[in-house]
Design an enzyme around this catalytic site. Sequence first.
Site, PDB file in Angstrom:
ATOM      1  N   GLY A  38       0.803  -1.215   0.000  1.00 39.30           N
ATOM      2  CA  GLY A  38       0.000   0.000   0.000  1.00 39.30           C
ATOM      3  C   GLY A  38       0.837   1.265   0.000  1.00 39.30           C
ATOM      4  O   GLY A  38       1.900   1.343  -0.625  1.00 39.30           O
ATOM      5  N   VAL A  39       0.364   2.247   0.732  1.00 40.42           N
ATOM      6  CA  VAL A  39       1.024   3.548   0.729  1.00 40.42           C
ATOM      7  C   VAL A  39       2.417   3.444   1.370  1.00 40.42           C
ATOM      8  O   VAL A  39       3.354   4.145   0.965  1.00 40.42           O
ATOM      9  CB  VAL A  39       0.113   4.593   1.418  1.00 40.42           C
ATOM     10  CG1 VAL A  39      -0.007   4.392   2.907  1.00 40.42           C
ATOM     11  CG2 VAL A  39       0.579   6.002   1.112  1.00 40.42           C
ATOM     12  N   ASP A  40       2.578   2.561   2.332  1.00 38.61           N
ATOM     13  CA  ASP A  40       3.865   2.339   3.001  1.00 38.61           C
ATOM     14  C   ASP A  40       4.929   1.919   1.982  1.00 38.61           C
ATOM     15  O   ASP A  40       6.020   2.516   1.899  1.00 38.61           O
ATOM     16  CB  ASP A  40       3.657   1.237   4.061  1.00 38.61           C
ATOM     17  CG  ASP A  40       4.768   1.191   5.105  1.00 38.61           C
ATOM     18  OD1 ASP A  40       5.709   1.986   5.009  1.00 38.61           O
ATOM     19  OD2 ASP A  40       4.670   0.343   6.012  1.00 38.61           O
ATOM     20  N   SER A 127      -5.433   3.333   7.723  1.00 37.81           N
ATOM     21  CA  SER A 127      -6.166   2.117   8.151  1.00 37.81           C
ATOM     22  C   SER A 127      -7.277   1.629   7.224  1.00 37.81           C
ATOM     23  O   SER A 127      -7.896   0.609   7.514  1.00 37.81           O
ATOM     24  CB  SER A 127      -6.775   2.285   9.566  1.00 37.81           C
ATOM     25  OG  SER A 127      -5.785   2.160  10.571  1.00 37.81           O
ATOM     26  N   TYR A 131      -5.715  -2.609   6.444  1.00 37.49           N
ATOM     27  CA  TYR A 131      -6.197  -2.693   7.827  1.00 37.49           C
ATOM     28  C   TYR A 131      -7.725  -2.685   7.945  1.00 37.49           C
ATOM     29  O   TYR A 131      -8.271  -2.792   9.049  1.00 37.49           O
ATOM     30  CB  TYR A 131      -5.579  -1.578   8.688  1.00 37.49           C
ATOM     31  CG  TYR A 131      -4.150  -1.857   9.131  1.00 37.49           C
ATOM     32  CD1 TYR A 131      -3.455  -2.971   8.678  1.00 37.49           C
ATOM     33  CD2 TYR A 131      -3.506  -0.994  10.014  1.00 37.49           C
ATOM     34  CE1 TYR A 131      -2.147  -3.224   9.086  1.00 37.49           C
ATOM     35  CE2 TYR A 131      -2.196  -1.246  10.431  1.00 37.49           C
ATOM     36  CZ  TYR A 131      -1.530  -2.357   9.967  1.00 37.49           C
ATOM     37  OH  TYR A 131      -0.235  -2.602  10.378  1.00 37.49           O
TER      38      TYR A 131
HETATM   39  P1  ADP Z   1      -3.447   0.543   6.041  1.00 37.58           P
HETATM   40  O1  ADP Z   1      -2.571  -0.666   6.256  1.00 37.58           O
HETATM   41  O2  ADP Z   1      -3.268   1.597   7.121  1.00 37.58           O
HETATM   42  O3  ADP Z   1      -4.864   0.183   5.798  1.00 37.58           O
HETATM   43  P2  ADP Z   1      -2.925   0.938   3.160  1.00 37.58           P
HETATM   44  O4  ADP Z   1      -1.683   1.484   2.560  1.00 37.58           O
HETATM   45  O5  ADP Z   1      -3.254  -0.483   2.897  1.00 37.58           O
HETATM   46  O6  ADP Z   1      -2.818   1.277   4.747  1.00 37.58           O
HETATM   47  O7  ADP Z   1      -4.153   1.830   2.699  1.00 37.58           O
HETATM   48  C1  ADP Z   1      -4.423   3.113   3.171  1.00 37.58           C
HETATM   49  C2  ADP Z   1      -4.923   3.988   2.040  1.00 37.58           C
HETATM   50  O8  ADP Z   1      -3.803   4.453   1.277  1.00 37.58           O
HETATM   51  C3  ADP Z   1      -5.857   3.289   1.041  1.00 37.58           C
HETATM   52  O9  ADP Z   1      -6.938   4.171   0.746  1.00 37.58           O
HETATM   53  C4  ADP Z   1      -4.960   3.137  -0.198  1.00 37.58           C
HETATM   54  O10 ADP Z   1      -5.722   3.145  -1.396  1.00 37.58           O
HETATM   55  C5  ADP Z   1      -4.132   4.390  -0.097  1.00 37.58           C
HETATM   56  N1  ADP Z   1      -2.901   4.475  -0.900  1.00 37.58           N
HETATM   57  C6  ADP Z   1      -2.154   3.488  -1.458  1.00 37.58           C
HETATM   58  N2  ADP Z   1      -1.102   4.021  -2.126  1.00 37.58           N
HETATM   59  C7  ADP Z   1      -1.175   5.375  -1.985  1.00 37.58           C
HETATM   60  C8  ADP Z   1      -0.404   6.498  -2.443  1.00 37.58           C
HETATM   61  N3  ADP Z   1       0.695   6.332  -3.194  1.00 37.58           N
HETATM   62  N4  ADP Z   1      -0.828   7.756  -2.103  1.00 37.58           N
HETATM   63  C9  ADP Z   1      -1.919   7.940  -1.339  1.00 37.58           C
HETATM   64  N5  ADP Z   1      -2.680   6.940  -0.878  1.00 37.58           N
HETATM   65  C10 ADP Z   1      -2.323   5.664  -1.195  1.00 37.58           C
END
Ligand code: ADP
Length: 182
Positions: A38-40, A127, A131
Site C-alpha cells: 500500500g502507501v507504506d 487504516s 487494515y
Molecule cells: P493501512 O494498512 O493503514 O490500511 P494501506 O496502505 O493499505 O494502509 O491503505 C491506506 C490507504 O492508502 C488506502 O486508501 C490506499 O488506497 C491508499 N494508498 C495506497 N497508495 C497510496 C499512495 N501512493 N498515495 C496515497 N494513498 C495511497
Amino acid sequence: MEVLISGTKLALLQGDITVQDTEAIVNAANSGLLGGGGVDGAIHRAGGPAIAEECRRIREEQGGCPTGKAVITTGGRLKARYVIHAVGPVWSGGQRGEDELLASAYRSSLELAREKGIRSLSFPSISTGAYRFPLERAAGIATRTVVEYLKEHPGAFAEVRFVLFSPEVLEAYRSALKNFVR
Ligand code: ADP
C-alpha cells in the site's frame, strides 16, 4: 475541496502522496516500522533506503511504534523533507478501541509535526486499506480529529492536505468534512 480552519488551509485532493510538496507526508505504517504494501511500500520505494535505515534505528531504540502513535524520519529522496510514520489500528469489529486509536494516530502525527515546527503536511487515509477500517467511519474520525486539532492550535500549520488515492475515498472524505464546516 479546500476550506480555511482557524488560519490553516485544509485541502482534500485525489492523488499520490509520494509526490506531494508539503514539508512532511504521513505514512500509514505498521508498528514494526518494517515497510509493507500500500502507501507504506510506495513511500519507501519513492524515498529510497534512507527511510528504512532510520526506521531500523528507531526500532532498535524503542522497539517500533505502538498503535495510535507516530514517529518521524527523513523523507530521503522525496520532495517532502520528513515522513511521519503513523500506526493506525487494524479493524477487528469496532469493539477494541479502533475509533480512539485511529483518532490518536492522526493527533500524534499533528503533535509531532507541530513540535518539529513543520508548517505543512499531507495525510493518506490511514487504516482503510489492508487494515480494513470501514471507509465512511474512518473518514469521519480523520476529518473530525484534524479539524478539532486545527481549531485548538490556530496558525500552527499553513496547510494540511488529505491525499486520497481513489475517487471513492476522496468522496468519503469530502462528505465527512462537510459535516464539520459550514
Ligand atoms: P493501512 O494498512 O493503514 O490500511 P494501506 O496502505 O493499505 O494502509 O491503505 C491506506 C490507504 O492508502 C488506502 O486508501 C490506499 O488506497 C491508499 N494508498 C495506497 N497508495 C497510496 C499512495 N501512493 N498515495 C496515497 N494513498 C495511497
